[in-house]
Scaffold this motif. Structure first.
Motif, PDB file in Angstrom:
ATOM      1  N   UNK A   1      15.835  -2.083 -50.739  1.00 29.39           N
ATOM      2  CA  UNK A   1      14.574  -1.357 -50.593  1.00 29.39           C
ATOM      3  C   UNK A   1      15.094  -0.216 -49.324  1.00 29.39           C
ATOM      4  N   UNK A   2      15.832  -0.752 -48.541  1.00 28.85           N
ATOM      5  CA  UNK A   2      16.059   0.404 -47.465  1.00 28.85           C
ATOM      6  C   UNK A   2      17.171   1.602 -48.104  1.00 28.85           C
ATOM      7  N   UNK A   3      17.717   1.058 -48.834  1.00 31.90           N
ATOM      8  CA  UNK A   3      19.068   2.042 -49.569  1.00 31.90           C
ATOM      9  C   UNK A   3      18.484   2.765 -50.586  1.00 31.90           C
ATOM     10  N   UNK A   4      17.397   2.284 -51.324  1.00 38.38           N
ATOM     11  CA  UNK A   4      16.847   2.979 -52.595  1.00 38.38           C
ATOM     12  C   UNK A   4      15.539   2.768 -52.661  1.00 38.38           C
ATOM     13  N   UNK A   5      14.556   3.294 -51.891  1.00 37.52           N
ATOM     14  CA  UNK A   5      13.066   3.206 -51.475  1.00 37.52           C
ATOM     15  C   UNK A   5      12.247   3.545 -52.981  1.00 37.52           C
TER      16      UNK A   5
ATOM     17  N   UNK B   1      22.870 -13.475 -56.017  1.00 38.76           N
ATOM     18  CA  UNK B   1      22.649 -12.169 -55.475  1.00 38.76           C
ATOM     19  C   UNK B   1      22.521 -12.236 -53.851  1.00 38.76           C
ATOM     20  N   UNK B   2      22.702 -13.254 -53.232  1.00 40.26           N
ATOM     21  CA  UNK B   2      22.574 -13.490 -51.928  1.00 40.26           C
ATOM     22  C   UNK B   2      23.856 -13.107 -51.345  1.00 40.26           C
ATOM     23  N   UNK B   3      24.863 -13.496 -51.724  1.00 42.99           N
ATOM     24  CA  UNK B   3      26.432 -13.007 -50.996  1.00 42.99           C
ATOM     25  C   UNK B   3      27.430 -12.763 -51.915  1.00 42.99           C
TER      26      UNK B   3
ATOM     27  N   UNK C   1      21.835   3.401 -60.269  1.00 44.97           N
ATOM     28  CA  UNK C   1      22.098   4.188 -61.752  1.00 44.97           C
ATOM     29  C   UNK C   1      20.857   3.965 -62.784  1.00 44.97           C
ATOM     30  N   UNK C   2      19.559   3.442 -61.937  1.00 43.87           N
ATOM     31  CA  UNK C   2      18.223   3.679 -62.588  1.00 43.87           C
ATOM     32  C   UNK C   2      18.035   2.314 -63.156  1.00 43.87           C
ATOM     33  N   UNK C   3      18.640   1.374 -63.325  1.00 42.98           N
ATOM     34  CA  UNK C   3      18.261   0.002 -64.015  1.00 42.98           C
ATOM     35  C   UNK C   3      16.986  -0.694 -63.051  1.00 42.98           C
ATOM     36  N   UNK C   4      16.340  -1.570 -63.551  1.00 43.12           N
ATOM     37  CA  UNK C   4      15.408  -2.270 -62.892  1.00 43.12           C
ATOM     38  C   UNK C   4      16.267  -3.601 -62.629  1.00 43.12           C
ATOM     39  N   UNK C   5      16.312  -4.117 -61.467  1.00 45.20           N
ATOM     40  CA  UNK C   5      17.023  -5.161 -61.160  1.00 45.20           C
ATOM     41  C   UNK C   5      16.514  -6.439 -60.681  1.00 45.20           C
ATOM     42  N   UNK C   6      16.690  -7.462 -61.531  1.00 50.99           N
ATOM     43  CA  UNK C   6      16.034  -8.892 -61.099  1.00 50.99           C
ATOM     44  C   UNK C   6      17.240  -9.682 -60.605  1.00 50.99           C
ATOM     45  N   UNK C   7      17.045 -10.186 -58.927  1.00 45.91           N
ATOM     46  CA  UNK C   7      17.984 -10.874 -58.215  1.00 45.91           C
ATOM     47  C   UNK C   7      17.605 -12.213 -58.309  1.00 45.91           C
ATOM     48  N   UNK C   8      18.506 -12.999 -58.522  1.00 49.29           N
ATOM     49  CA  UNK C   8      18.339 -14.543 -58.646  1.00 49.29           C
ATOM     50  C   UNK C   8      19.333 -15.192 -57.558  1.00 49.29           C
ATOM     51  N   UNK C   9      19.190 -16.187 -56.741  1.00 51.62           N
ATOM     52  CA  UNK C   9      19.963 -16.697 -55.611  1.00 51.62           C
ATOM     53  C   UNK C   9      19.329 -18.151 -55.638  1.00 51.62           C
TER      54      UNK C   9
ATOM     55  N   UNK D   1      23.143  -3.428 -56.016  1.00 45.83           N
ATOM     56  CA  UNK D   1      22.816  -2.006 -55.346  1.00 45.83           C
ATOM     57  C   UNK D   1      23.365  -0.957 -56.648  1.00 45.83           C
ATOM     58  N   UNK D   2      24.418  -1.208 -57.086  1.00 37.36           N
ATOM     59  CA  UNK D   2      25.060  -0.086 -58.141  1.00 37.36           C
ATOM     60  C   UNK D   2      24.105   0.118 -59.115  1.00 37.36           C
ATOM     61  N   UNK D   3      23.811  -1.044 -59.770  1.00 38.00           N
ATOM     62  CA  UNK D   3      22.853  -0.950 -60.924  1.00 38.00           C
ATOM     63  C   UNK D   3      21.442   0.029 -60.574  1.00 38.00           C
ATOM     64  N   UNK D   4      20.992  -0.524 -59.494  1.00 38.83           N
ATOM     65  CA  UNK D   4      19.638  -0.052 -59.039  1.00 38.83           C
ATOM     66  C   UNK D   4      19.769   1.463 -58.804  1.00 38.83           C
TER      67      UNK D   4
END
Length: 56
Positions: free
Chosen positions: A49-53, A12-14, A27-35, A22-25
């Motif tokens: 967080x800025x895009x979808x507070x 999820x870093x690059x 659409x209402x998904x809870x998103x777990x990011x792994x990098x 971002x797209x899944x977020x």
């Protein structure tokens, strides 16, 4: 219990993964990011967080 769907996004870093997260977020998904590296991941989380507070 919540009915929200959850998705894990690896790398999820690059690249394409941040856009997918971002797209899944949006659409209402809870998103777990792994990098592999913390710095790009932290930047991605801040941008999300800025895009979808509405996130937890």
């Amino acid at each position: 219990m919540t009915n929200k769907k959850t998705i894990a996004v690896f790398g999820a870093g690059t690249g394409l993964a941040p856009s997918l997260a971002t797209r899944f977020g949006r659409e209402g998904y809870k998103v777990a990011l792994v990098a592999r590296r913390a710095a790009p991941l932290e930047e991605r989380v801040a941008a999300s967080q800025r895009q979808c507070p509405c996130q937890d």
